[in-house]
Design a protein around this motif. Structure first.
Motif, PDB file in Angstrom:
ATOM      1  N   ASN A  41      42.979  64.692   6.154  1.00  0.00           N
ATOM      2  CA  ASN A  41      42.483  63.370   5.371  1.00  0.00           C
ATOM      3  C   ASN A  41      42.052  64.585   4.227  1.00  0.00           C
ATOM      4  O   ASN A  41      42.983  63.533   3.165  1.00  0.00           O
ATOM      5  CB  ASN A  41      41.323  63.200   5.232  1.00  0.00           C
ATOM      6  N   ASP A  42      41.791  65.154   3.985  1.00  0.00           N
ATOM      7  CA  ASP A  42      42.041  66.005   2.555  1.00  0.00           C
ATOM      8  C   ASP A  42      43.466  66.887   2.234  1.00  0.00           C
ATOM      9  O   ASP A  42      43.593  66.591   0.861  1.00  0.00           O
ATOM     10  CB  ASP A  42      41.025  67.423   2.573  1.00  0.00           C
ATOM     11  N   GLU A  43      43.913  67.012   2.675  1.00  0.00           N
ATOM     12  CA  GLU A  43      45.688  67.395   2.641  1.00  0.00           C
ATOM     13  C   GLU A  43      46.529  65.881   2.289  1.00  0.00           C
ATOM     14  O   GLU A  43      47.161  65.646   1.522  1.00  0.00           O
ATOM     15  CB  GLU A  43      46.194  67.967   4.118  1.00  0.00           C
ATOM     16  N   THR A  44      46.144  64.683   3.291  1.00  0.00           N
ATOM     17  CA  THR A  44      46.464  63.372   2.640  1.00  0.00           C
ATOM     18  C   THR A  44      46.394  62.925   1.139  1.00  0.00           C
ATOM     19  O   THR A  44      47.061  62.660   0.348  1.00  0.00           O
ATOM     20  CB  THR A  44      45.710  62.228   3.809  1.00  0.00           C
ATOM     21  N   LYS A  61      47.864  62.407  -4.767  1.00  0.00           N
ATOM     22  CA  LYS A  61      47.667  62.916  -5.875  1.00  0.00           C
ATOM     23  C   LYS A  61      49.040  63.789  -6.422  1.00  0.00           C
ATOM     24  O   LYS A  61      49.345  63.623  -7.810  1.00  0.00           O
ATOM     25  CB  LYS A  61      46.481  63.807  -6.222  1.00  0.00           C
ATOM     26  N   GLU A  62      49.787  65.042  -6.366  1.00  0.00           N
ATOM     27  CA  GLU A  62      50.744  65.485  -6.527  1.00  0.00           C
ATOM     28  C   GLU A  62      52.003  65.108  -6.463  1.00  0.00           C
ATOM     29  O   GLU A  62      52.740  65.136  -7.466  1.00  0.00           O
ATOM     30  CB  GLU A  62      50.966  66.731  -5.297  1.00  0.00           C
ATOM     31  N   ILE A  63      52.192  64.135  -5.671  1.00  0.00           N
ATOM     32  CA  ILE A  63      52.979  63.873  -6.020  1.00  0.00           C
ATOM     33  C   ILE A  63      53.113  62.418  -7.185  1.00  0.00           C
ATOM     34  O   ILE A  63      53.956  62.036  -7.727  1.00  0.00           O
ATOM     35  CB  ILE A  63      53.168  62.625  -4.973  1.00  0.00           C
ATOM     36  N   MET A  64      52.127  61.692  -7.378  1.00  0.00           N
ATOM     37  CA  MET A  64      52.321  60.923  -8.021  1.00  0.00           C
ATOM     38  C   MET A  64      52.019  61.294  -9.361  1.00  0.00           C
ATOM     39  O   MET A  64      52.781  60.472 -10.577  1.00  0.00           O
ATOM     40  CB  MET A  64      50.272  60.034  -8.060  1.00  0.00           C
ATOM     41  N   LYS A  65      51.648  62.726  -9.812  1.00  0.00           N
ATOM     42  CA  LYS A  65      52.424  63.197 -10.680  1.00  0.00           C
ATOM     43  C   LYS A  65      52.907  63.238 -11.254  1.00  0.00           C
ATOM     44  O   LYS A  65      53.425  63.197 -12.118  1.00  0.00           O
ATOM     45  CB  LYS A  65      50.658  64.255 -10.387  1.00  0.00           C
ATOM     46  N   ILE A  66      54.154  63.451 -10.130  1.00  0.00           N
ATOM     47  CA  ILE A  66      55.244  64.451 -10.382  1.00  0.00           C
ATOM     48  C   ILE A  66      56.227  62.501 -10.646  1.00  0.00           C
ATOM     49  O   ILE A  66      56.973  62.946 -11.620  1.00  0.00           O
ATOM     50  CB  ILE A  66      56.262  64.729  -9.049  1.00  0.00           C
ATOM     51  N   ILE A  67      55.706  61.939 -10.223  1.00  0.00           N
ATOM     52  CA  ILE A  67      56.278  60.497 -10.568  1.00  0.00           C
ATOM     53  C   ILE A  67      56.075  60.118 -12.305  1.00  0.00           C
ATOM     54  O   ILE A  67      57.522  59.742 -12.532  1.00  0.00           O
ATOM     55  CB  ILE A  67      55.832  59.369  -9.405  1.00  0.00           C
ATOM     56  N   GLU A  68      54.365  59.973 -12.080  1.00  0.00           N
ATOM     57  CA  GLU A  68      54.832  59.920 -13.364  1.00  0.00           C
ATOM     58  C   GLU A  68      55.896  61.247 -14.763  1.00  0.00           C
ATOM     59  O   GLU A  68      55.542  60.512 -15.766  1.00  0.00           O
ATOM     60  CB  GLU A  68      52.312  60.495 -13.843  1.00  0.00           C
ATOM     61  N   GLU A  69      55.240  62.345 -14.347  1.00  0.00           N
ATOM     62  CA  GLU A  69      56.256  63.359 -15.311  1.00  0.00           C
ATOM     63  C   GLU A  69      58.031  62.487 -15.683  1.00  0.00           C
ATOM     64  O   GLU A  69      58.038  63.070 -16.639  1.00  0.00           O
ATOM     65  CB  GLU A  69      55.748  64.769 -14.717  1.00  0.00           C
ATOM     66  N   GLU A  70      57.839  62.435 -14.430  1.00  0.00           N
ATOM     67  CA  GLU A  70      59.887  61.786 -14.067  1.00  0.00           C
ATOM     68  C   GLU A  70      59.748  60.200 -15.470  1.00  0.00           C
ATOM     69  O   GLU A  70      60.629  60.219 -15.693  1.00  0.00           O
ATOM     70  CB  GLU A  70      59.883  61.304 -12.460  1.00  0.00           C
ATOM     71  N   GLU A  71      58.375  59.632 -15.372  1.00  0.00           N
ATOM     72  CA  GLU A  71      59.022  58.294 -15.785  1.00  0.00           C
ATOM     73  C   GLU A  71      58.658  59.308 -17.374  1.00  0.00           C
ATOM     74  O   GLU A  71      59.386  57.780 -18.996  1.00  0.00           O
ATOM     75  CB  GLU A  71      57.522  57.512 -15.583  1.00  0.00           C
ATOM     76  N   GLU A  72      57.524  59.717 -17.242  1.00  0.00           N
ATOM     77  CA  GLU A  72      57.165  60.057 -19.227  1.00  0.00           C
ATOM     78  C   GLU A  72      58.843  60.785 -19.531  1.00  0.00           C
ATOM     79  O   GLU A  72      59.444  60.566 -20.872  1.00  0.00           O
ATOM     80  CB  GLU A  72      56.434  61.142 -19.176  1.00  0.00           C
ATOM     81  N   ASN A  73      59.645  61.766 -18.815  1.00  0.00           N
ATOM     82  CA  ASN A  73      60.613  62.027 -19.059  1.00  0.00           C
ATOM     83  C   ASN A  73      62.056  61.235 -19.382  1.00  0.00           C
ATOM     84  O   ASN A  73      62.629  61.299 -19.983  1.00  0.00           O
ATOM     85  CB  ASN A  73      61.433  63.369 -18.792  1.00  0.00           C
ATOM     86  N   VAL A  74      61.478  60.135 -18.660  1.00  0.00           N
ATOM     87  CA  VAL A  74      63.433  58.862 -19.138  1.00  0.00           C
ATOM     88  C   VAL A  74      62.773  57.853 -20.201  1.00  0.00           C
ATOM     89  O   VAL A  74      63.929  58.045 -21.179  1.00  0.00           O
ATOM     90  CB  VAL A  74      62.993  58.287 -17.637  1.00  0.00           C
TER      91      VAL A  74
END
Length: 278
Positions: free
Chosen positions: A255-258, A263-276
């Motif tokens: 559960n901790d790893e999940t 969170k790490e994936i959502m951060k990546i997605i947010e950064e991708e959207e900001e770059n766009v």
């Protein structure tokens, strides 16, 4: 579970399981029959794909049969180091503790082969649907028939699956053939890509590359496949049985790893959207 599995390993993997368990259902990844001969992914038989299976096998008749049947013929390799891993790895100082434990039968994978990978890639869904059928190449087709004959002889209950990924029409043509043959032997075949809408699978968030789901997609597929098994097979709840209770010890870490990976994936997605936007 391990990566780059070749379909010729399935019957030996099943034999290994049957030495220790009496499963109500065995699930086999049908993708191995597609990517084995796909030049774009270079997933055919190799030293790595065979050792991923053999290193975790106990030394015995089953392991010897696997090596004798496949290593010398399909790899054209010397078989000795496949019988005894230390011959290959004894000079490798960075050989991991996990692999050493495997060689001596002490290894237990706490997540049953699952790996938490904090990656994301936005994939455009592909129109993969087709009724066309492409027969598998002779060697791979022979492996499929041999496996089905083996399963039938052992009177096992098996389900063949294709996981959600960026499936293409050329892939689907082969799966149509595999499904046809599997059904002829009386076994079920399910391509999860036909049900991505039902499982709310989102190609913009749920994959980390064209071939693999991340934790978001893995959860959705697991829920879908679990429900399918419950509805179509007599699967007992084994969570409180003595031989499986040990898995509860890993649940908190799972559960901790999940949470961490999401969170790490959502951060990546947010950064991708900001770059766009920039």
């Amino acid at each position: 579970a391990t990566n780059t599995i070749q379909p010729e390993a399935y019957r030996y993997m099943i034999d290994e399981v049957l030495q220790m368990q009496k499963p109500e259902l065995i699930i086999l990844d049908a993708r191995a029959f597609e990517y084995r001969d796909n030049p774009e992914v270079e997933k055919g038989p190799s030293d790595v794909s065979y050792r991923n299976i053999l290193t975790g096998m106990r030394f015995g008749k089953n392991k010897i049969k696997f090596i004798q049947k496949n290593v010398g013929t399909r790899l054209n390799a010397n078989k000795l180091s496949y019988y005894f891993d230390l011959i290959k790895f004894h000079t490798t100082f960075q050989y991991s503790k996990d692999k050493k434990d495997m060689m001596f039968g002490k290894y237990r994978n706490k997540f049953n082969g699952f790996t938490f990978i904090p990656k994301h890639e936005k994939i455009e869904p592909i129109d993969f649907r087709t009724d066309e059928i492409e027969k598998l190449p002779d060697d791979t087709n022979g492996i499929l028939i041999d496996l089905l004959e083996y399963i039938k002889q052992k009177e096992l209950n098996c389900l063949f699956v294709v996981v959600p990924y960026a499936e293409e029409k050329t892939h689907k043509e082969k799966y149509n053939y595999v499904e046809k043959i599997v059904n002829q032997y009386g076994y079920q075949f399910i391509d999860a890509n036909e049900y991505t809408h039902e499982m709310n699978f989102d190609f913009s968030t749920d994959l980390y590359n064209i071939n693999h789901a991340n934790i978001f997609g893995a959860e959705k597929y697991t829920d879908f496949l679990s429900e399918y098994m419950i509805q179509n097979y007599s699967i007992p709840d084994r969570r409180n049985e003595n031989q499986y209770v040990f898995m509860n010890d890993y649940l908190e870490e799972w559960n901790d790893e999940t949470v961490k990976t999401k969170k790490e994936i959502m951060k990546i997605i947010e950064e991708e959207e900001e770059n766009v936007e920039e």
